[in-house]
Design a protein around this motif. Structure first.
Motif, mmCIF file in Angstrom:
data_model
loop_
_atom_site.group_PDB
_atom_site.id
_atom_site.type_symbol
_atom_site.label_atom_id
_atom_site.label_comp_id
_atom_site.label_asym_id
_atom_site.label_seq_id
_atom_site.Cartn_x
_atom_site.Cartn_y
_atom_site.Cartn_z
ATOM 1 N N VAL A 98 -7.167 73.895 -47.666
ATOM 2 C CA VAL A 98 -8.095 74.388 -48.687
ATOM 3 C C VAL A 98 -7.229 75.011 -49.782
ATOM 4 N N ALA A 99 -7.374 74.529 -51.017
ATOM 5 C CA ALA A 99 -6.480 74.957 -52.095
ATOM 6 C C ALA A 99 -7.251 75.218 -53.378
ATOM 7 N N LEU A 100 -6.651 76.044 -54.228
ATOM 8 C CA LEU A 100 -7.144 76.248 -55.595
ATOM 9 C C LEU A 100 -6.316 75.354 -56.501
ATOM 10 N N LEU A 101 -6.989 74.475 -57.204
ATOM 11 C CA LEU A 101 -6.324 73.401 -57.953
ATOM 12 C C LEU A 101 -6.581 73.561 -59.437
ATOM 13 N N HIS A 102 -5.531 73.366 -60.230
ATOM 14 C CA HIS A 102 -5.663 73.308 -61.687
ATOM 15 C C HIS A 102 -5.332 71.904 -62.157
ATOM 16 N N ALA A 103 -6.088 71.389 -63.142
ATOM 17 C CA ALA A 103 -5.868 70.029 -63.648
ATOM 18 C C ALA A 103 -5.891 70.022 -65.165
ATOM 19 N N ASP A 104 -4.878 69.405 -65.767
ATOM 20 C CA ASP A 104 -4.819 69.152 -67.207
ATOM 21 C C ASP A 104 -5.076 67.671 -67.451
ATOM 22 N N ASP A 149 -2.816 65.591 -64.871
ATOM 23 C CA ASP A 149 -1.781 66.223 -64.067
ATOM 24 C C ASP A 149 -2.428 67.401 -63.346
ATOM 25 N N SER A 150 -2.348 67.429 -62.010
ATOM 26 C CA SER A 150 -2.986 68.507 -61.265
ATOM 27 C C SER A 150 -2.013 69.071 -60.243
ATOM 28 N N TRP A 151 -2.189 70.366 -59.918
ATOM 29 C CA TRP A 151 -1.333 71.002 -58.941
ATOM 30 C C TRP A 151 -2.048 72.215 -58.346
ATOM 31 N N ALA A 152 -1.679 72.534 -57.112
ATOM 32 C CA ALA A 152 -2.254 73.686 -56.428
ATOM 33 C C ALA A 152 -1.522 74.955 -56.840
ATOM 34 N N VAL A 153 -2.277 76.047 -57.009
ATOM 35 C CA VAL A 153 -1.676 77.344 -57.336
ATOM 36 C C VAL A 153 -1.844 78.338 -56.186
ATOM 37 N N ASP A 154 -2.649 77.978 -55.190
ATOM 38 C CA ASP A 154 -2.797 78.770 -53.973
ATOM 39 C C ASP A 154 -3.439 77.861 -52.928
ATOM 40 N N GLY A 155 -3.219 78.144 -51.659
ATOM 41 C CA GLY A 155 -3.815 77.288 -50.638
ATOM 42 C C GLY A 155 -3.438 77.712 -49.228
ATOM 43 N N ARG A 156 -4.215 77.244 -48.267
ATOM 44 C CA ARG A 156 -3.980 77.569 -46.866
ATOM 45 C C ARG A 156 -4.242 76.344 -45.988
ATOM 46 N N TYR A 157 -3.450 76.209 -44.921
ATOM 47 C CA TYR A 157 -3.820 75.300 -43.839
ATOM 48 C C TYR A 157 -4.943 75.960 -43.038
ATOM 49 N N LEU A 160 6.074 80.139 -52.917
ATOM 50 C CA LEU A 160 5.283 81.372 -52.894
ATOM 51 C C LEU A 160 5.575 82.201 -51.647
ATOM 52 N N VAL A 161 5.767 81.534 -50.514
ATOM 53 C CA VAL A 161 6.078 82.252 -49.272
ATOM 54 C C VAL A 161 7.272 81.585 -48.604
ATOM 55 N N ASP A 162 7.968 82.344 -47.783
ATOM 56 C CA ASP A 162 9.153 81.817 -47.089
ATOM 57 C C ASP A 162 8.775 81.431 -45.666
ATOM 58 N N ASP A 163 7.830 80.488 -45.561
ATOM 59 C CA ASP A 163 7.342 80.080 -44.249
ATOM 60 C C ASP A 163 6.884 78.631 -44.316
ATOM 61 N N PRO A 164 7.671 77.697 -43.824
ATOM 62 C CA PRO A 164 7.303 76.271 -43.901
ATOM 63 C C PRO A 164 5.976 75.941 -43.217
ATOM 64 N N GLU A 165 5.483 76.835 -42.342
ATOM 65 C CA GLU A 165 4.206 76.580 -41.682
ATOM 66 C C GLU A 165 3.022 76.965 -42.565
ATOM 67 N N ASP A 166 3.297 77.567 -43.712
ATOM 68 C CA ASP A 166 2.253 78.001 -44.643
ATOM 69 C C ASP A 166 2.205 77.013 -45.805
ATOM 70 N N TYR A 167 0.998 76.586 -46.191
ATOM 71 C CA TYR A 167 0.880 75.608 -47.278
ATOM 72 C C TYR A 167 1.495 76.132 -48.573
ATOM 73 N N ARG A 168 1.513 77.456 -48.760
ATOM 74 C CA ARG A 168 2.065 78.018 -49.999
ATOM 75 C C ARG A 168 3.573 77.805 -50.114
ATOM 76 N N LEU A 197 5.490 76.090 -55.820
ATOM 77 C CA LEU A 197 6.584 76.800 -56.477
ATOM 78 C C LEU A 197 6.039 77.921 -57.363
ATOM 79 N N ARG A 198 6.782 79.018 -57.421
ATOM 80 C CA ARG A 198 6.334 80.157 -58.220
ATOM 81 C C ARG A 198 6.191 79.795 -59.693
ATOM 82 N N SER A 199 7.042 78.921 -60.188
ATOM 83 C CA SER A 199 6.977 78.539 -61.604
ATOM 84 C C SER A 199 5.730 77.729 -61.924
#
Length: 289
Positions: free
Chosen positions: A35-41, A52-60, A96-104, A108-110
């Motif tokens: 489940v993610a928050l998505l932005h699209a241009d 062009d779309s990308w997630a800015v937050d999300g969770r498994y 965003l987080v230092d955990d490969p098990e987390d979708y974030r 990338l922070r940028s």
């Protein structure tokens, strides 16, 4: 799949509470569901378009759980809308987080930035709650409001207008205005040579640009400030004007590569020659902001 959010409209920095109800059509042993928050241009030009779309937050969700066919399951996820305190963040490309098990970890922070919702003629900035599950990719649209900001103070001439007359727009609001508002100000015309004008106007124009290219320039509103007038050097005209903005204007936004802008044009309507024009930006925001 059913996606619901606690609201339809959000401000920068708000939390979107998304509720997802999923009924698998087949057994899913240990499915990967996001489940993610998505932005699209999106840009449309000359009959073609791209997004062009990308997630800015999300969770498994449902990690380590098998889902059975026909069994409805629900989950609630909180997703943060970027606050965009800086237009384009100057940060390293760390996750965003230092955990490969987390979708974030895949975000990338940028990239955690996105322009507010704005739907122009050629340009679109949109936001969605997205659910990616085996065999499906569903989205529910939300609105992210533009934040009001200061307006530019200077009027610029357009083309060779400055050799004909110095045209300025003053007395305007110092910050962005909501769609549907009535804007008042002063149109000042200081002729540099004798001019016989059919009229003096103030136009509101939608301008969409990508880099240095103008994709859209469309007049959306206008008010006649004066009828026929003879303008002479050394005798400037100062005229008050009032212009009501249409209520359905999309917000002004600026991204790294394109912009949707609202521009006020002070126009000296000249017969049989190019008009003399001065322009000034008028930032517009959604009335709900």
């Amino acid at each position: 799949m059913e996606i619901r959010t606690d609201r339809e409209v959000y401000r920068p920095g708000d939390t979107v509470r998304a509720r997802v109800r999923l009924t698998p059509g087949t057994d899913l042993p240990d499915p990967e569901i996001v489940v993610a928050l998505l932005h699209a241009d999106s840009i449309s030009e000359s009959g073609s378009s791209w997004t062009d779309s990308w997630a800015v937050d999300g969770r498994y969700v449902f990690q380590g759980r098998s889902l059975r066919a026909g069994e409805a399951v629900e989950v609630e996820v909180d997703l943060r809308v970027p606050d965009r305190s800086l237009p384009f963040p100057d940060v390293d490309d760390d996750p965003l987080v230092d955990d490969p098990e987390d979708y974030r970890y895949e975000i990338l922070r940028s990239e955690v930035w996105g322009a507010p919702t704005s739907i122009g003629k050629a340009l679109r900035s949109e936001w969605f709650v997205q659910v990616i599950a085996p065999g499906t990719d569903e989205r529910a649209a939300i609105t992210v409001l533009a934040v009001g900001g200061p307006a530019e103070a200077a009027t610029e001439p357009r083309g060779d207008s400055d050799r004909l007359a110095r045209i300025t727009l003053d007395g305007l609001p110092q910050r962005s205005v909501p769609a549907g508002a009535t804007v008042t100000g002063r149109l000042r015309v200081d002729a540099r040579t004798e001019l016989d004008a059919r009229a003096l106007r103030v136009d509101l124009v939608l301008v969409e640009t990508q880099g240095d290219r103008v994709l859209t320039a469309e007049r959306k509103a206008s008010t006649t400030v004066s009828g026929p007038a003879r303008l002479t050097p050394g005798a400037p005209r100062d005229l008050a004007f009032s212009l009501t903005l249409p209520p359905d204007l999309t917000p002004s936004i600026t991204t790294e590569s394109w912009a949707i802008s609202w521009v006020l044009f002070g126009v000296v309507d000249l017969p049989r020659r190019e008009d003399a024009v001065g322009k000034r930006m008028l930032p517009v925001h959604d009335p709900r902001a």
